[in-house]
Structure formats: C-alpha cells, structure tokens
Motif scaffolding. Structure first.
Motif, PDB file in Angstrom:
ATOM      1  N   ARG A 517     -22.250   3.502 -22.392  1.00 45.70           N
ATOM      2  CA  ARG A 517     -21.123   4.316 -21.931  1.00 45.70           C
ATOM      3  C   ARG A 517     -20.093   3.442 -21.215  1.00 45.70           C
ATOM      4  NH1 ARG A 517     -22.759   9.709 -18.799  1.00 45.70           N
ATOM      5  NH2 ARG A 517     -23.861   9.992 -20.778  1.00 45.70           N
ATOM      6  N   ALA A 518     -20.568   2.539 -20.366  1.00 51.23           N
ATOM      7  CA  ALA A 518     -19.650   1.639 -19.664  1.00 51.23           C
ATOM      8  C   ALA A 518     -18.957   0.702 -20.641  1.00 51.23           C
ATOM      9  CB  ALA A 518     -20.426   0.828 -18.621  1.00 51.23           C
ATOM     10  N   GLU A 519     -19.720   0.150 -21.576  1.00 49.99           N
ATOM     11  CA  GLU A 519     -19.132  -0.771 -22.559  1.00 49.99           C
ATOM     12  C   GLU A 519     -18.030  -0.090 -23.356  1.00 49.99           C
ATOM     13  OE1 GLU A 519     -20.346  -3.015 -26.730  1.00 49.99           O
ATOM     14  OE2 GLU A 519     -21.939  -2.439 -25.323  1.00 49.99           O
ATOM     15  N   ASP A 520     -18.294   1.106 -23.856  1.00 42.82           N
ATOM     16  CA  ASP A 520     -17.310   1.782 -24.708  1.00 42.82           C
ATOM     17  C   ASP A 520     -16.066   2.174 -23.925  1.00 42.82           C
ATOM     18  OD1 ASP A 520     -19.033   1.481 -26.813  1.00 42.82           O
ATOM     19  OD2 ASP A 520     -19.900   3.481 -26.653  1.00 42.82           O
ATOM     20  N   MET A 521     -16.247   2.596 -22.671  1.00 42.29           N
ATOM     21  CA  MET A 521     -15.068   2.931 -21.874  1.00 42.29           C
ATOM     22  C   MET A 521     -14.252   1.684 -21.557  1.00 42.29           C
ATOM     23  SD  MET A 521     -13.005   4.944 -20.405  1.00 42.29           S
ATOM     24  CE  MET A 521     -13.715   6.588 -20.285  1.00 42.29           C
ATOM     25  N   LEU A 522     -14.919   0.577 -21.262  1.00 42.53           N
ATOM     26  CA  LEU A 522     -14.202  -0.668 -20.978  1.00 42.53           C
ATOM     27  C   LEU A 522     -13.424  -1.134 -22.208  1.00 42.53           C
ATOM     28  CD1 LEU A 522     -16.930  -2.497 -18.876  1.00 42.53           C
ATOM     29  CD2 LEU A 522     -14.706  -1.727 -18.049  1.00 42.53           C
ATOM     30  N   ARG A 523     -14.008  -0.999 -23.382  1.00 40.76           N
ATOM     31  CA  ARG A 523     -13.283  -1.373 -24.608  1.00 40.76           C
ATOM     32  C   ARG A 523     -12.075  -0.467 -24.816  1.00 40.76           C
ATOM     33  NH1 ARG A 523     -15.886  -5.112 -27.542  1.00 40.76           N
ATOM     34  NH2 ARG A 523     -18.141  -5.383 -27.268  1.00 40.76           N
ATOM     35  N   ALA A 658     -33.354   0.951 -25.736  1.00 40.11           N
ATOM     36  CA  ALA A 658     -32.610   0.820 -26.992  1.00 40.11           C
ATOM     37  C   ALA A 658     -32.277   2.194 -27.567  1.00 40.11           C
ATOM     38  CB  ALA A 658     -33.424   0.004 -27.991  1.00 40.11           C
ATOM     39  N   ALA A 659     -33.212   3.141 -27.448  1.00 39.54           N
ATOM     40  CA  ALA A 659     -32.944   4.490 -27.929  1.00 39.54           C
ATOM     41  C   ALA A 659     -31.776   5.107 -27.166  1.00 39.54           C
ATOM     42  CB  ALA A 659     -34.196   5.358 -27.776  1.00 39.54           C
ATOM     43  N   GLY A 660     -31.747   4.916 -25.851  1.00 41.95           N
ATOM     44  CA  GLY A 660     -30.639   5.428 -25.057  1.00 41.95           C
ATOM     45  C   GLY A 660     -29.319   4.815 -25.452  1.00 41.95           C
ATOM     46  N   ARG A 661     -29.340   3.506 -25.725  1.00 41.41           N
ATOM     47  CA  ARG A 661     -28.111   2.824 -26.123  1.00 41.41           C
ATOM     48  C   ARG A 661     -27.562   3.391 -27.432  1.00 41.41           C
ATOM     49  NH1 ARG A 661     -25.256  -1.848 -25.353  1.00 41.41           N
ATOM     50  NH2 ARG A 661     -26.622  -2.499 -23.670  1.00 41.41           N
ATOM     51  N   TYR A 662     -28.428   3.560 -28.429  1.00 42.61           N
ATOM     52  CA  TYR A 662     -27.937   4.025 -29.733  1.00 42.61           C
ATOM     53  C   TYR A 662     -27.586   5.506 -29.725  1.00 42.61           C
ATOM     54  CZ  TYR A 662     -28.913  -0.470 -31.855  1.00 42.61           C
ATOM     55  OH  TYR A 662     -28.883  -1.805 -32.172  1.00 42.61           O
ATOM     56  N   ALA A 663     -28.279   6.301 -28.935  1.00 46.51           N
ATOM     57  CA  ALA A 663     -27.903   7.714 -28.816  1.00 46.51           C
ATOM     58  C   ALA A 663     -26.516   7.834 -28.193  1.00 46.51           C
ATOM     59  CB  ALA A 663     -28.938   8.457 -27.977  1.00 46.51           C
ATOM     60  N   GLU A 664     -26.278   7.060 -27.137  1.00 43.40           N
ATOM     61  CA  GLU A 664     -24.972   7.107 -26.483  1.00 43.40           C
ATOM     62  C   GLU A 664     -23.888   6.514 -27.376  1.00 43.40           C
ATOM     63  OE1 GLU A 664     -22.409   8.348 -23.659  1.00 43.40           O
ATOM     64  OE2 GLU A 664     -24.594   8.640 -23.574  1.00 43.40           O
ATOM     65  N   ARG A 665     -24.223   5.497 -28.150  1.00 43.46           N
ATOM     66  CA  ARG A 665     -23.226   4.909 -29.054  1.00 43.46           C
ATOM     67  C   ARG A 665     -22.736   5.942 -30.051  1.00 43.46           C
ATOM     68  NH1 ARG A 665     -24.294  -0.953 -31.479  1.00 43.46           N
ATOM     69  NH2 ARG A 665     -23.971  -1.319 -29.253  1.00 43.46           N
ATOM     70  N   GLY A 666     -23.666   6.769 -30.564  1.00 45.12           N
ATOM     71  CA  GLY A 666     -23.259   7.823 -31.489  1.00 45.12           C
ATOM     72  C   GLY A 666     -22.332   8.820 -30.821  1.00 45.12           C
ATOM     73  N   LEU A 667     -22.650   9.228 -29.593  1.00 46.39           N
ATOM     74  CA  LEU A 667     -21.804  10.172 -28.875  1.00 46.39           C
ATOM     75  C   LEU A 667     -20.420   9.597 -28.602  1.00 46.39           C
ATOM     76  CD1 LEU A 667     -24.309  11.636 -26.252  1.00 46.39           C
ATOM     77  CD2 LEU A 667     -23.016  12.963 -27.933  1.00 46.39           C
ATOM     78  N   GLN A 668     -20.368   8.373 -28.109  1.00 46.96           N
ATOM     79  CA  GLN A 668     -19.081   7.757 -27.774  1.00 46.96           C
ATOM     80  C   GLN A 668     -18.231   7.529 -29.014  1.00 46.96           C
ATOM     81  OE1 GLN A 668     -17.901   7.213 -24.640  1.00 46.96           O
ATOM     82  NE2 GLN A 668     -19.751   8.261 -23.936  1.00 46.96           N
ATOM     83  N   LEU A 669     -18.885   7.194 -30.119  1.00 51.08           N
ATOM     84  CA  LEU A 669     -18.139   6.991 -31.361  1.00 51.08           C
ATOM     85  C   LEU A 669     -17.489   8.292 -31.815  1.00 51.08           C
ATOM     86  CD1 LEU A 669     -17.359   5.111 -33.702  1.00 51.08           C
ATOM     87  CD2 LEU A 669     -19.486   5.793 -34.842  1.00 51.08           C
ATOM     88  N   CYS A 670     -18.213   9.392 -31.692  1.00 44.64           N
ATOM     89  CA  CYS A 670     -17.643  10.684 -32.078  1.00 44.64           C
ATOM     90  C   CYS A 670     -16.447  11.036 -31.201  1.00 44.64           C
ATOM     91  CB  CYS A 670     -18.712  11.766 -31.990  1.00 44.64           C
ATOM     92  SG  CYS A 670     -19.980  11.655 -33.277  1.00 44.64           S
ATOM     93  N   HIS A 671     -16.542  10.751 -29.908  1.00 41.52           N
ATOM     94  CA  HIS A 671     -15.406  10.998 -29.027  1.00 41.52           C
ATOM     95  C   HIS A 671     -14.216  10.125 -29.423  1.00 41.52           C
ATOM     96  CE1 HIS A 671     -17.398  13.745 -26.391  1.00 41.52           C
ATOM     97  NE2 HIS A 671     -18.323  12.875 -26.010  1.00 41.52           N
ATOM     98  N   LEU A 672     -14.473   8.879 -29.764  1.00 43.53           N
ATOM     99  CA  LEU A 672     -13.394   7.971 -30.147  1.00 43.53           C
ATOM    100  C   LEU A 672     -12.722   8.423 -31.438  1.00 43.53           C
ATOM    101  CD1 LEU A 672     -11.918   5.271 -29.567  1.00 43.53           C
ATOM    102  CD2 LEU A 672     -13.674   4.141 -30.945  1.00 43.53           C
ATOM    103  N   VAL A 789     -21.945  16.916 -34.770  1.00 40.75           N
ATOM    104  CA  VAL A 789     -22.764  15.742 -34.468  1.00 40.75           C
ATOM    105  C   VAL A 789     -22.959  15.602 -32.960  1.00 40.75           C
ATOM    106  CG1 VAL A 789     -22.849  13.216 -34.549  1.00 40.75           C
ATOM    107  CG2 VAL A 789     -22.174  14.499 -36.580  1.00 40.75           C
ATOM    108  N   VAL A 790     -21.881  15.800 -32.195  1.00 39.49           N
ATOM    109  CA  VAL A 790     -21.995  15.705 -30.738  1.00 39.49           C
ATOM    110  C   VAL A 790     -22.989  16.738 -30.215  1.00 39.49           C
ATOM    111  CG1 VAL A 790     -20.757  16.121 -28.568  1.00 39.49           C
ATOM    112  CG2 VAL A 790     -19.736  14.687 -30.333  1.00 39.49           C
ATOM    113  N   ALA A 791     -22.898  17.967 -30.697  1.00 39.22           N
ATOM    114  CA  ALA A 791     -23.808  19.021 -30.247  1.00 39.22           C
ATOM    115  C   ALA A 791     -25.253  18.672 -30.590  1.00 39.22           C
ATOM    116  CB  ALA A 791     -23.418  20.355 -30.874  1.00 39.22           C
ATOM    117  N   GLN A 792     -25.474  18.130 -31.781  1.00 40.52           N
ATOM    118  CA  GLN A 792     -26.835  17.786 -32.176  1.00 40.52           C
ATOM    119  C   GLN A 792     -27.374  16.588 -31.397  1.00 40.52           C
ATOM    120  OE1 GLN A 792     -28.095  18.123 -36.330  1.00 40.52           O
ATOM    121  NE2 GLN A 792     -25.991  18.683 -36.860  1.00 40.52           N
TER     122      GLN A 792
END
Length: 825
Positions: A517-523, A658-672, A789-792
């Motif tokens: 979450r921090a990485e994606d917001m910083l980018r 790692a599971a937390g990282r990839y779950a959050e990556r999917g969420l942040q990507l959808c927001h982007l 996707v975000v809801a799921q």
C-alpha cells in the motif's frame, strides 16, 4: 585539548548543580581520580582515549544515533509515544580487580534472593522467627498469595535477576534496588555493545573487555534446562505484554537473540493444566515461559480479573509443575525496598554468612525507631512506598509526608540520599559529569549464580535520564575466556521447526499489505508530482487536466486536506493521521514490523530508518522538489524490505507476508485503473495512460512490448491479463494462490481458496476488448469489472482473517462479566 583532558580540567567547575550551580563535594568520579589523573581502568586506554577530540566525539555521537535509528531501538514511558534510545559515546569502564569484588557480592545476593523467595512462598521461616516483619511482605502488592503453598514451592524460583547499583562518595558500590519481577535491560545492553564497538573500534580493541555473547548462550541453556522433567526439546517462549510495553524492543531483542518465540497472552491457552501455544495446525505444549508480564497481570482467573495480558489458568499450571515460569509468579515481592534493612539478618539465617554487598541505608517506617528516624530527617531522606503504589509523596511538603506516613507506616521507607558517582557524558559540545546508575544481571547457570561481566548504565541529571552507557569490564589477562565461560552446558541438538502463532500470521499479512500500500501510493505521488510541478500554472492544458486526473486518484484513496496540490502531496507523505496516506501506511507497516520484531532481521529496521530520515528532511524543507526527493527515498526504503524478506526462511509467516502483498497489489491496481474508465480526449488519455504505467512500474515492459503506442486495450492487457508481468492482476492472483496454499490450515478447498479460484476464473475469462469498449464517455464494462474484483478481494481478505488468524472470541475482563438475574425456563 581533547575531550577527556577538557573534562578532567573542568571537574573543579560547576557541574551537577545545574547551569551556574555548584557541585556537591566528595562525589566519586569514574574516570578521573582526586589528583586529576586517569583512574586505573582508563590508564589502559589512555593512548587511544586521550586522542579523541570534540570533532571526533560529535562524529561518533552522530553515528551512534544513526545506528540506533536504523535498528529501530526505542523506549517508551507509560502513556507516551516510543522515543529513540539514547547511548552515550563514553562507556563505563571497570577493571578486573574492582569487578571481581562486585561479582562475588552479586552472586551472593542472587543466591540470597532465591532463598528468601523460596522461604516466603514455602515454610515462611523468616516471618515466623521475626527476622523479616510479616507486614513488610504481606503488605506488598508483589506478594502473590495464590502461589504461597509449601507443597508446590519451587526451590529455584529465581533464574535471572537484575540489581541496580550506585557508588557512594568513597567509591563503595551500594544496591539501590533489585529487579526480580521481570528484569529488563539485557536487550538494550546487547545493542549498546554492538553499536559502540562499531563506532569506537580502536578504543574497543584496546580495552579487550569481555564480550557478551557467551552470556547469552548461557541464558539460552539455562532456560532450556529449566523445563521440568527430562525433555529432549523443551518449548520455551518469551511472554510479552505486547507492542505498548515500554520495553518491547528489549523483549523482542532477547527473544530474537535466544531464538524463542515472542508471544502474548492471547497466543497461549491452558488445557487440563498444560500451557499450550496456539498454532494454525495444532496446540503445542509450552514447557518454559520467560515472563515479561508482571505477575498480577499473568492470570486473569486467579489474579487480576481485568487483565487481558495473561493466560487464564497459568497459576494452576505452575502449581501442578506442568510449566516453569521464569521468574516465578510472585518474584516481584523481592523488589520491595522494605526488605533492605532485614537482608543482613536474612543472609546470616539462610546462607550462614554476612551480606557482602551493602544496600543504600534504608529505614522501614513500620518499626517505631525507623519511623522516628525517617520523620526526624526528612531533609536528608527520600520517602517512598514499599511497592510504588503511592505517588502522592513526590514533591509533597514535609507535613503532608508526615501525615501520609503516620496513617500507614508499614507501607513506607526512608532512604538515604546518596551522592552517586559521576561519569563524563557527551552533551553535544562537551563532556559534562552526570550521575551514574549501573544495572547488573545475574543468571543461575548450572548450580551457581553467574553475574554478567558488563551491564547497562544510565547517566542521570537529577531525576532525568540523559543517556545509557555501555559497560566494559576489562579482562585480567589476554586470552581469558569471555564471561569466564569456557563452554556452555549441552543444549538440545534436535532440530525443531519454528511454530507460528495466528497473531504473528496476522501481523505478517498486514506487513505485506502495508508495504504494498505504501509502495503504490508513493509511486502515485511521484507520478502526480511531475505533472503538478510542470503544469500548476497551466491548468487548462493537456498536462494540467492530466494533473487533476492523477490527483483524483490520490484523493480516491485518501481525502484531500489542502487545495494546494503541492501541500496536499506533502501531507500524503507526512500526516500519519490521514487515512490512506503514504505516512499512514508506513506507520501501519512499522506497527506490523514491531509485532514481529523477533522474527525480522535488523535490515528491516534500517529500511525504516531511511524512511525516518527522508521524513525529517521533508519536514525541514519547504521546497517543492523535496516532495519528490523524499518520496523517492521512502520508496527505495520500502523496496529494500523486499530484499529483507527474500532472505527469510520460507515458513508460514513468510508466505503470509507475500500473500498480503499480492492481495493488496490487486486492490491497489484496481483503484489505479479507475483512471482508465473515462474518456477525456486523445492527448489527455495518453498522458494519463503513461502515468498509470509509471505508477504501476510497467512503463519499460509496455515500451518493449508495444513500442511507444499507448492505448487503453494494450494497457489493460498488460496490467490485467499478462501472466508474465509481476504487476498484473493475473500474476498477483496466481502468486496469492500459491502462498495461501502453503499455509497449514489450507486444504485446497477452504473458503479463501474457493473464493480465489472463482476470482481467478472470472479474471482470466474476461475479454479485454469488451473492457476497453467505450459507452458514451465511460467504459461501463471496465467499471463493473473493477468494482466486482475489489469487492471479491475484500471478501477474500476477510475469509483469510477468519481462517488463518481468528483464534476464538477476544479476551474479556473477568471484572466486567455480568451475571444473569433470571434463568430461562
């Protein structure tokens, strides 16, 4: 002039009396003798020590601060936020001959304390024979009555103790207090040694002092051998009050160095008199608990009913001999200053020898003579309650003290004000004297007590602690074994698999999520700041509109706090209270790391130290370019954490991070990708798509695959469907499936796995051309797809929590349970 020479020359000037005050006469100095020459231990270091000037000392002090910051070393007082640990560059140096006398006294004192503790909870001969007045013990909050049963008395209740010492005016060490409840400070002492040996390598080598590592090995061995019965591989845990404990760093450092799990009360349970640790696959028996929770809070069933820090049933498990608690429940009664006047007689009675190490002169007010002496000498004494339960005497008038003490005389003591020794302490520009208190540690190793050759010293200015100090005990001769230990008693050679409690899995999951979450917001901040800087004065241009679009993506994740975009982005990096901001995610990341500090290497905290320095630079600068500069440094630090986790053992915790990282990556990507759902004009769309690729770290990949032709369908294909792009949704979901499957509780058919399989099938079956299709000014299929996707993913995260982290209902205080007034028919 060098620092030590300046210090020696200035000893006759005003020192401890404060600015412009006059120092009390007759104070013992740890470095300089009465004749102005260096004392014996410092003469050995003189060739190196006397060459250190003020510039050298400033450099060393800065390096110390940086090392401690990189290691995340903190100490927090109750009710305050964690503060940085402070270490003075000037160590306390003690020669072998002086320490030998102290060592004998410390070993005897630990043996005496063990005997006193065993007697008070067993036959109570000291009370029956009047050697210790019963009111001193029974009136102390640390006396745990539920453990006072002679049938269950532990003959060795004291395994690790600490003793606070101070030198009086003639250089005699006197005991200021004992720490037996849950002795703290050993982890800080280890850190002090590690840092000071690095920043002053020449002086450290010249000293040839005892290393501390062998003592740590001895402590590990002693804890393993504390288990009852003949167990080949006893389970030892360190019980912590949790993240808000003032010495949490110390607890985590000890657990990490010893290789034992750091657990909280909620991680343990008692079944049939056995203490068990909750793990995802089963309950595992615990044989030894190194306790850092005060006894009163350790068992809400028999002790404090409002405690949520302990384990219900722990006292009964101890009484049955099914778990060993170090130190024993009730050991806090030895921290009673009311015992000090009676220890010489107790030593004669229990050990048959005189007490070697004197205490600070103390008078118990429960004795009529003691009461008269205390009330007649209030100007010379410090009056305090025997268990720290009454703080009303601090700063009180003599009349108020008299009234309070006369009302309950057995609960108070008077202690002589000592002129504690002083030691040079660096104050930023020069070394000035500060009072010194030394905390020593003594361990029952084998059949005898062995004091640590070293310890933790604190430099004080009145009641205020200035800094800690490393303690160097010089070897008597070169080649002498460190700590006097030639070998450590045999430990288990059985290779045991580390167990992970659900709470740790929860922290690791959120560590991964907050890092992503921090990485994606910083980018996103970096991508937006480029446009904001270039087009702030041209809002209606292509770049100006694109800038507004990128800022809308920021504000979808965190609410706007300023109409000025530059100030708003600055707030995203600095404001921890702004939900969704990079600062908020970094604070959450730090909390998650703190929860698993014992399992992470120091490199993780070096990364967080880089974040702190980038934050400090941004706070000190009002230039716009510093926003991007600090965001870039923060991003580099967060990315460094990926390298840290790459070196971790592939256990359940690593997979969950790692599971937390990839779950959050999917969420942040959808927001982007919400930025792609609307058509704004050809030029603006291209600018926005380029910024999306930048924020998703896929610009180079897109350029190599699609050249410079940026269009929605290509961007969506790369970021949603490409199984070879680590930033794509499909890639993230597949990795998430692998890491969830590695969990012990996963069977292939659990709810999280079923939800994830359904989501994967839906994503892989999506038609990119349909998603990219325009309906008016919007891409309705893409909007619906992303929302779904975000809801799921959110539903999946909740299912992961329920399966892997939940361990039953949250603890409830026994003090607030309600009793039904009616029983239904």
């Amino acid at each position: 002039m060098t620092v030590l020479r300046d210090y020696a020359a200035g000893l006759n000037q005003p020192t401890l009396g404060g600015e412009g005050g006059v120092d009390e006469p007759g104070r013992y100095d740890e470095v300089v003798g009465p004749d102005g020459s260096l004392r014996a231990p410092w003469k050995r270091l003189a060739e190196v020590a006397t060459q250190i000037d003020a510039d050298d000392m400033r450099r060393v002090a800065e390096e110390i601060a940086r090392f401690l910051e990189d290691d995340g070393v903190t100490y927090s007082r109750p009710g305050e936020r964690p503060a940085r640990w402070r270490l003075d560059p000037v160590p306390l140096v003690v020669d072998a001959a002086s320490w030998k006398q102290l060592e004998v006294g410390l070993a005897q004192r630990a043996e005496l304390m063990n005997a006193v503790l065993a007697d008070l909870y067993g036959p109570q001969g000291l009370l029956a024979q009047g050697i210790v007045p019963p009111a001193v013990v029974l009136g102390h909050r640390g006396f745990t009555r539920v453990m006072a049963r002679s049938s269950t008395t532990d003959p060795r209740p004291l395994v690790l103790s600490a003793t606070d010492l101070g030198r009086d005016a003639d250089g005699t060490w006197r005991v200021l207090g004992d720490r037996t409840q849950a002795p703290s400070g050993l982890g800080y002492a280890l850190e002090n040694r590690r840092v000071l040996s690095r920043v002053l390598p020449e002086l450290y080598r010249e000293a040839d002092s005892h290393r501390m590592a062998p003592y740590l090995w001895a402590l590990r061995s002693a804890l393993l051998q504390s288990a009852t019965g003949d167990l080949p591989d006893p389970r030892v845990v360190v019980l912590s009050p949790g993240l808000h404990s003032e010495t949490h760093y110390d607890q985590a450092a000890i657990a990490s160095n010893l290789g034992f799990p750091l657990v909280q009360g909620s991680d343990l349970t008692v079944r049939d008199g056995w203490v068990l640790m909750k793990t995802p696959q089963r309950l595992e028996r615990v044989d030894v608990i190194l306790r850092r929770v005060d006894a009163a809070w350790s068992d809400p069933l028999e002790l404090r009913g409002d405690s949520q820090l302990g384990v219900a049933g722990l006292a009964e498990a101890v009484r049955r001999g099914r778990v060993r608690v170090v130190n024993g429940l009730g050991a806090g009664v030895l921290e009673n200053p009311g015992l000090l006047p009676f220890l010489p007689a107790a030593c004669e009675h229990l050990l048959g020898e005189p007490l070697r190490l004197p205490s600070v002169p103390t008078w118990w007010c429960g004795d009529p003579d003691g009461l008269d002496h205390v009330l007649g000498h209030l100007d010379e004494l410090v009056v305090r309650s025997i268990d720290g339960s009454d703080s009303t005497l601090v700063g009180a008038s003599p009349e108020r003290i008299r009234l309070t003490v006369r009302a309950r005389p057995h609960a108070f003591v008077g202690q002589q004000r000592l002129r504690l020794s002083q030691s040079p302490t660096w104050r930023g520009r020069t070394a000035r004297p500060a009072e010194l208190v030394l905390r020593t540690f003594t361990l029952r190793y084998g059949s005898a007590y062995r004091p640590l050759l070293g310890g933790l010293a604190t430099a004080r200015d009145g009641e205020r602690t200035v800094a800690s100090k490393d303690v160097w005990v010089l070897k008597e001769e070169t080649g002498q074994p460190d700590q006097g230990l030639t070998e450590v008693l045999p430990m288990t050679a059985v290779r045991s698999l580390p167990a992970t409690v659900p709470r740790v899995l929860d922290d690791m999951f959120w560590f991964g999520r907050y890092a992503e979450r921090a990485e994606d917001m910083l980018r996103l901040v970096l991508a937006a700041h480029v446009l904001v800087t270039d087009y702030r004065t041209r809002p209606r241009t292509t770049g100006g509109v694109s800038s507004e679009v990128l800022m809308s993506a920021v504000h979808r994740l965190t609410p706007r706090t300023s109409e000025d975009d530059d100030l708003d982005l600055r707030s995203v990096l600095l404001d921890e209270d702004r939900t969704g901001s990079a600062a908020h995610s970094l604070a959450g990341l730090r909390d998650a790391l703190t929860g698993v500090r014992d399992q992470m290497s120091a490199d993780a905290w070096r990364a967080m130290g880089s974040v702190d320095r980038a934050t400090a630079v941004l706070e000190a600068s009002h230039h716009s370019h510093q926003v991007a500069e600090s965001a870039g440094r923060m991003l580099t630090a967060v990315l460094a954490l990926q390298g840290v986790t790459a070196s971790m053992i592939r256990d359940a915790g690593w997979h969950m991070a790692a599971a937390g990282r990839y779950a959050e990556r999917g969420l942040q990507l959808c927001h982007l990708l919400r930025l792609v759902t609307e058509r704004r004009g050809l030029d603006v769309d291209r600018e926005v798509l380029a910024a999306v690729l930048t924020a998703a770290e896929s610009s180079v990949t897109h350029r190599r695959r699609y050249r410079d032709y940026v269009r929605p369908a290509g961007v969506l294909d790369l970021l949603l469907m490409d199984p070879e792009n680590p930033r794509s949704l499909v890639f993230s979901l597949h990795r998430l499936r692998e890491h969830l499957g590695a969990q012990v509780a996963s069977t292939g058919s659990t709810r999280p796995e079923r939800l994830l399989d359904d989501l994967l099938a839906q994503v892989e079956g999506a038609d990119v051309s349909a998603l990219a299709a325009i309906g008016g000014v919007e891409r309705p299929h893409l909007v619906g797809f992303l929302d779904d996707v975000v809801a799921q993913l959110q539903r999946l995260a909740e299912a992961i929590r329920e399966l892997h982290f939940a361990t039953g209902p949250r603890p409830r205080s026994f003090g607030v349970l309600t009793t039904p007034t009616e029983v239904p028919a």
